[in-house]
Design a protein around this motif. Structure first.
Motif, PDB file in Angstrom:
ATOM      1  N   ARG A  62       0.835  -1.191   0.000  1.00 49.17           N
ATOM      2  CA  ARG A  62       0.000   0.000   0.000  1.00 49.17           C
ATOM      3  C   ARG A  62       0.879   1.254   0.000  1.00 49.17           C
ATOM      4  N   PRO A  63       0.337   2.374  -0.484  1.00 52.14           N
ATOM      5  CA  PRO A  63       1.128   3.600  -0.553  1.00 52.14           C
ATOM      6  C   PRO A  63       1.757   3.953   0.788  1.00 52.14           C
ATOM      7  N   GLY A  64       3.047   4.285   0.736  1.00 52.34           N
ATOM      8  CA  GLY A  64       3.760   4.701   1.938  1.00 52.34           C
ATOM      9  C   GLY A  64       4.379   3.574   2.726  1.00 52.34           C
ATOM     10  N   GLU A  65       4.066   2.326   2.403  1.00 53.24           N
ATOM     11  CA  GLU A  65       4.687   1.223   3.128  1.00 53.24           C
ATOM     12  C   GLU A  65       6.159   1.117   2.751  1.00 53.24           C
ATOM     13  N   ARG A  66       6.942   0.620   3.687  1.00 54.22           N
ATOM     14  CA  ARG A  66       8.393   0.553   3.528  1.00 54.22           C
ATOM     15  C   ARG A  66       8.776  -0.852   3.047  1.00 54.22           C
ATOM     16  N   LEU A  67       9.327  -0.924   1.850  1.00 52.31           N
ATOM     17  CA  LEU A  67       9.702  -2.196   1.236  1.00 52.31           C
ATOM     18  C   LEU A  67      11.215  -2.279   1.099  1.00 52.31           C
ATOM     19  N   LEU A  68      11.791  -3.383   1.548  1.00 52.11           N
ATOM     20  CA  LEU A  68      13.206  -3.666   1.326  1.00 52.11           C
ATOM     21  C   LEU A  68      13.318  -4.620   0.140  1.00 52.11           C
ATOM     22  N   ASP A  69      14.075  -4.214  -0.877  1.00 50.15           N
ATOM     23  CA  ASP A  69      14.368  -5.084  -2.018  1.00 50.15           C
ATOM     24  C   ASP A  69      15.762  -5.654  -1.769  1.00 50.15           C
ATOM     25  N   ALA A  70      15.806  -6.879  -1.299  1.00 51.44           N
ATOM     26  CA  ALA A  70      17.062  -7.505  -0.874  1.00 51.44           C
ATOM     27  C   ALA A  70      17.725  -8.210  -2.050  1.00 51.44           C
ATOM     28  N   GLY A  71      18.799  -7.610  -2.548  1.00 51.77           N
ATOM     29  CA  GLY A  71      19.427  -8.086  -3.776  1.00 51.77           C
ATOM     30  C   GLY A  71      18.726  -7.452  -4.953  1.00 51.77           C
ATOM     31  N   CYS A  72      18.791  -6.122  -5.028  1.00 51.16           N
ATOM     32  CA  CYS A  72      17.911  -5.332  -5.908  1.00 51.16           C
ATOM     33  C   CYS A  72      18.370  -5.240  -7.342  1.00 51.16           C
ATOM     34  N   PHE A 132      10.944  -2.331   8.349  1.00 51.08           N
ATOM     35  CA  PHE A 132      10.236  -2.482   7.084  1.00 51.08           C
ATOM     36  C   PHE A 132       8.895  -3.184   7.258  1.00 51.08           C
ATOM     37  N   ASP A 133       7.967  -2.799   6.382  1.00 48.29           N
ATOM     38  CA  ASP A 133       6.663  -3.460   6.334  1.00 48.29           C
ATOM     39  C   ASP A 133       6.710  -4.721   5.469  1.00 48.29           C
ATOM     40  N   ALA A 134       7.625  -4.758   4.525  1.00 49.85           N
ATOM     41  CA  ALA A 134       7.687  -5.896   3.606  1.00 49.85           C
ATOM     42  C   ALA A 134       9.095  -6.016   3.035  1.00 49.85           C
ATOM     43  N   ILE A 135       9.420  -7.219   2.596  1.00 53.47           N
ATOM     44  CA  ILE A 135      10.696  -7.507   1.934  1.00 53.47           C
ATOM     45  C   ILE A 135      10.409  -8.345   0.696  1.00 53.47           C
ATOM     46  N   GLY A 161       4.003  -8.684  11.895  1.00 53.05           N
ATOM     47  CA  GLY A 161       2.978  -8.705  10.867  1.00 53.05           C
ATOM     48  C   GLY A 161       3.497  -8.376   9.481  1.00 53.05           C
ATOM     49  N   GLY A 162       4.803  -8.069   9.366  1.00 53.68           N
ATOM     50  CA  GLY A 162       5.388  -7.734   8.076  1.00 53.68           C
ATOM     51  C   GLY A 162       5.437  -8.932   7.140  1.00 53.68           C
ATOM     52  N   ARG A 163       5.534  -8.645   5.832  1.00 53.87           N
ATOM     53  CA  ARG A 163       5.433  -9.690   4.823  1.00 53.87           C
ATOM     54  C   ARG A 163       6.757  -9.888   4.076  1.00 53.87           C
ATOM     55  N   LEU A 164       6.949 -11.108   3.627  1.00 57.74           N
ATOM     56  CA  LEU A 164       8.133 -11.481   2.840  1.00 57.74           C
ATOM     57  C   LEU A 164       7.668 -12.224   1.596  1.00 57.74           C
ATOM     58  N   ALA A 165       8.208 -11.857   0.446  1.00 60.23           N
ATOM     59  CA  ALA A 165       7.953 -12.589  -0.794  1.00 60.23           C
ATOM     60  C   ALA A 165       9.282 -12.838  -1.489  1.00 60.23           C
ATOM     61  N   LEU A 166       9.476 -14.047  -1.951  1.00 61.80           N
ATOM     62  CA  LEU A 166      10.701 -14.385  -2.652  1.00 61.80           C
ATOM     63  C   LEU A 166      10.380 -15.203  -3.895  1.00 61.80           C
ATOM     64  N   SER A 167      11.272 -15.136  -4.849  1.00 56.55           N
ATOM     65  CA  SER A 167      11.190 -16.026  -6.010  1.00 56.55           C
ATOM     66  C   SER A 167      12.592 -16.535  -6.285  1.00 56.55           C
ATOM     67  N   ASP A 168      12.668 -17.796  -6.690  1.00 63.91           N
ATOM     68  CA  ASP A 168      13.971 -18.385  -6.967  1.00 63.91           C
ATOM     69  C   ASP A 168      13.793 -19.681  -7.744  1.00 63.91           C
ATOM     70  N   CYS A 169      14.857 -20.087  -8.392  1.00 67.18           N
ATOM     71  CA  CYS A 169      14.864 -21.400  -9.015  1.00 67.18           C
ATOM     72  C   CYS A 169      14.806 -22.464  -7.926  1.00 67.18           C
ATOM     73  N   THR A 170      14.189 -23.577  -8.232  1.00 65.74           N
ATOM     74  CA  THR A 170      14.046 -24.648  -7.264  1.00 65.74           C
ATOM     75  C   THR A 170      14.641 -25.938  -7.813  1.00 65.74           C
ATOM     76  N   ARG A 171      15.151 -26.709  -6.905  1.00 65.98           N
ATOM     77  CA  ARG A 171      15.709 -28.003  -7.287  1.00 65.98           C
ATOM     78  C   ARG A 171      14.585 -29.020  -7.425  1.00 65.98           C
ATOM     79  N   ILE A 269       7.118 -17.620  -3.350  1.00 64.57           N
ATOM     80  CA  ILE A 269       6.628 -17.969  -2.016  1.00 64.57           C
ATOM     81  C   ILE A 269       6.376 -16.683  -1.220  1.00 64.57           C
ATOM     82  N   ALA A 270       5.235 -16.630  -0.554  1.00 60.69           N
ATOM     83  CA  ALA A 270       4.891 -15.483   0.287  1.00 60.69           C
ATOM     84  C   ALA A 270       4.726 -15.949   1.730  1.00 60.69           C
ATOM     85  N   ALA A 271       5.253 -15.176   2.657  1.00 62.87           N
ATOM     86  CA  ALA A 271       5.189 -15.526   4.068  1.00 62.87           C
ATOM     87  C   ALA A 271       5.008 -14.258   4.892  1.00 62.87           C
ATOM     88  N   ARG A 272       4.744 -14.453   6.176  1.00 62.09           N
ATOM     89  CA  ARG A 272       4.497 -13.322   7.067  1.00 62.09           C
ATOM     90  C   ARG A 272       5.176 -13.564   8.413  1.00 62.09           C
TER      91      ARG A 272
END
Length: 287
Positions: A62-72, A132-135, A161-171, A269-272
């Motif tokens: 949402r507008p104004g939320e603080r997002l960390l892009d880890a490995g941007c 951060f509110d999300a990563i 309550g912050g959220r994490l979303a990642l994407s990656d290749c899987t074995r 994958i999304a987690a909280r």
């Protein structure tokens, strides 16, 4: 300039060297792309934006939320997410060249107040607890030498309550240990998990997993389209980077995507972080 560890410095130098070529190939979307099938003639750049949007959508920013892009990377996903969601994005990368390119993109997009880039290491994030509110981590955790430690850092800097979303290749089951070792050495890959292993690892770090999808056939399975893109730009790329560099690039695509869908997939994958309760099994912290 932030002092990084030996592994991060080596990775940073690799990305310093590859950044110009990545920009030329897909305008800074430094991750894989999503196609619906062979009949989908979407460009590599636009198909890569689909991954950015899929990851961001799971975060419900949402507008104004603080997002960390880890490995941007060079900042194209961060700028896109800030523009489309109104989030305030901080991107960290081990590459000084990527920071400079990210800052340029933010400035040219008129988003310098909404998007910032820093040279930093997600193994030791230079922000206080709950910043951060999300990563989001798009294809960056494969480089983590200690995934549990990185996820603990993510957990620390997320608010309750912050959220994490990642994407990656899987074995996938068809990949042998020898193939994994070869991929690891070639692409500085320390972490290649199955979806169930990702779910278990995130739970162990104190996260609640809320969504996951295996879209390997539409992502990794279509990866040789990057080879088509390199062939399409052959003359221009050779002129800018030299014939040897481009031939090495194309061979790298063959090696990386040649494993086949039965050996490599692609997960989102999304987690909280729980709003209250135990932080994780290791530290026992409560909120």
């Amino acid at each position: 300039m932030t002092e990084l560890g030996t592994i991060s410095d080596e990775l940073g130098k690799m990305y310093d060297q590859t950044t110009p070529l990545s920009i030329a190939l897909n305008d800074g979307q430094e991750h894989l792309a999503y196609w619906y099938g062979k009949e989908d003639d979407t460009t590599v750049f636009e198909a890569a934006q689909r991954i950015t949007r899929k990851v961001a959508d799971t975060l419900y920013l949402r507008p104004g939320e603080r997002l960390l892009d880890a490995g941007c990377g060079v900042g194209a996903p961060a700028v896109l997410v800030a523009k489309e969601t109104g989030a305030l994005v901080t991107g960290i990368t081990v590459s000084a060249a990527q920071v400079a390119e990210g800052e340029r993109r933010a400035f040219e997009s008129g988003l310098s107040r909404s998007v910032r880039f820093e040279r930093g290491d997600y193994q030791s994030i230079a922000y206080p607890d709950g910043s951060f509110d999300a990563i989001m981590a798009i294809e960056s955790l494969m480089h983590a030498p200690d995934l549990d430690a990185v996820l603990a850092e993510f957990h620390r800097v997320l608010r309750p309550g912050g959220r994490l979303a990642l994407s990656d290749c899987t074995r996938e089951p068809g990949m042998s240990d020898d193939e994994f070792v070869q991929l690891s050495e070639a692409f500085k890959m320390h972490c290649l998990l199955t979806i169930p292993q990702w779910v278990e690892t995130l739970k162990r770090a104190g996260f609640v997993v809320e969504e996951y999808i295996q879209c390997g056939p539409r992502v990794y399975g279509m990866g040789l389209r990057y080879l088509d893109r390199a062939n399409e730009l052959q003359d221009e790329l050779v002129s800018d980077f030299g014939e040897e560099a481009i031939e090495n690039l194309k061979q790298g695509y063959r090696n990386y995507f040649g494993a086949g869908g039965e050996r490599m997939g692609y997960g989102i994958i999304a987690a909280r972080k729980p709003a209250e309760g135990r932080c994780c099994a290791k530290c026992g912290t409560t909120y």
